[in-house]
Design an enzyme around this catalytic site. Structure first.
Site, short mmCIF file in Angstrom:
data_model
loop_
_atom_site.label_atom_id
_atom_site.label_comp_id
_atom_site.label_asym_id
_atom_site.label_seq_id
_atom_site.Cartn_x
_atom_site.Cartn_y
_atom_site.Cartn_z
N GLU A 98 0.87 -1.35 -0.01
CA GLU A 98 -0.05 0.06 0.04
C GLU A 98 0.96 1.25 -0.20
O GLU A 98 0.55 2.34 -0.64
CB GLU A 98 -0.91 -0.19 1.50
N SER A 212 -4.65 -11.99 3.57
CA SER A 212 -5.74 -12.76 3.63
C SER A 212 -5.69 -14.05 4.72
O SER A 212 -6.49 -14.82 4.57
CB SER A 212 -6.59 -12.99 2.60
C1 PEP Z 1 -1.79 -6.49 5.08
O1 PEP Z 1 -2.25 -5.29 5.57
O2 PEP Z 1 -0.37 -6.81 5.31
C2 PEP Z 1 -2.48 -7.47 4.98
C3 PEP Z 1 -1.75 -8.95 4.65
O3 PEP Z 1 -3.67 -7.37 4.84
P1 PEP Z 1 -4.79 -8.61 4.87
O4 PEP Z 1 -4.55 -9.42 6.09
O5 PEP Z 1 -6.18 -7.89 5.29
O6 PEP Z 1 -4.69 -9.15 3.65
#
Ligand code: PEP
Length: 249
Positions: A98, A212
């Site tokens: 991100e 996830s």
């Molecule tokens: C993350 O933000 O590093 C991440 C893995 O998010 P999520 O578990 O929601 O996919």
């Protein structure tokens, strides 16, 4: 033996009441957790001091989601590595997809941030991972290797003990899609080879998986020989779900 670790990335979620409630629940539910597994809570910056206080009396440690690539100076709105360490951060995320995609952080910025973290007592959780197009074109490992070589280029031989790598396929972050345990294992094993090429002591650097992770898939992912734990986004905002993931490590 490599450190096993589960880290909670709260992203831009949470206020002080949320932090109090979640930390209270976690401290209770994780009190019996095996001490070999380190749990790290990574809240938004305004909660770092509160969460560090709330973690006292437990083995939970605290990390920062972001930091400035500069040491100090006229950088309005920025927070330095030293400032984060001062309010209790013991880890810092660098290179999260991100940050790379939404805030245009390139390899130079990422490498500078790694160096800033390692100049303090904090450890760095270095994130890397390929896009869906890169996976489909068969270049996942090459992309990850290039991110490692560029982002970790300033790590000196005595600093590898403060490096954790998080493999986070971009297509799996916040999407509900997870890499299969076999696909994660394959890239993690490749990351170990790449780290050795970069000068890391053999097998010492923890490599955790993110994308996830949830109660239903954590155990199988963490059972892979080169998966040393997880970086958890969405599921870390639910104390029960996150505690279950921590117990799976
Ligand atoms: C993350 O933000 O590093 C991440 C893995 O998010 P999520 O578990 O929601 O996919």
């Amino acid at each position: 033996m490599r450190q096993r670790l589960v880290a909670a990335n709260w992203k831009m979620h949470g206020d002080r009441a949320f932090a109090r409630q979640l930390m209270g629940q976690l401290k209770t539910s994780l009190s019996a957790l095996d001490k070999e597994a380190q749990v790290v809570i990574i809240p938004p910056a305004q909660l770092l001091a509160d969460v560090s206080d709330l973690a006292k009396g437990s083995s939970i440690e605290v990390g920062a989601q972001n930091l400035a690539q500069w040491e100090s100076g006229a950088f309005t709105g920025e927070i330095s590595a030293e400032m984060l360490a001062d309010v209790g951060a013991r880890y810092a995320l660098v290179g999260h997809s991100e940050r790379r995609s939404l805030f245009a952080e390139n390899d130079d910025v990422v490498a500078a941030k790694v160096a800033r973290v390692l100049a303090t007592e904090m450890k760095v959780i270095f994130c890397c991972g390929e896009s869906l197009a890169q996976r489909e074109s068969g270049s996942a490992q090459a992309v990850v290797d290039a991110q490692l070589a560029a982002g970790l280029r300033e790590v000196s031989s005595g600093q590898w003990g403060k490096v954790i790598v998080a493999y986070e396929p971009v297509w799996a972050i916040g999407t509900g899609k997870t890499a299969s345990p076999e696909d994660a294992q394959e890239i993690h094993a490749g990351i170990r080879v790449a780290l050795k090429r970069l000068g890391a002591p053999e097998d010492d650097v923890p490599v955790i998986y993110g994308g996830s992770v949830k109660e239903s898939n954590a155990r199988e992912l963490f059972a892979q020989p080169d998966v040393d734990g997880g970086l958890v986004g969405g599921a870390s905002l639910d104390a029960q779900a996150f505690a279950a993931i921590c117990r799976a490590v």
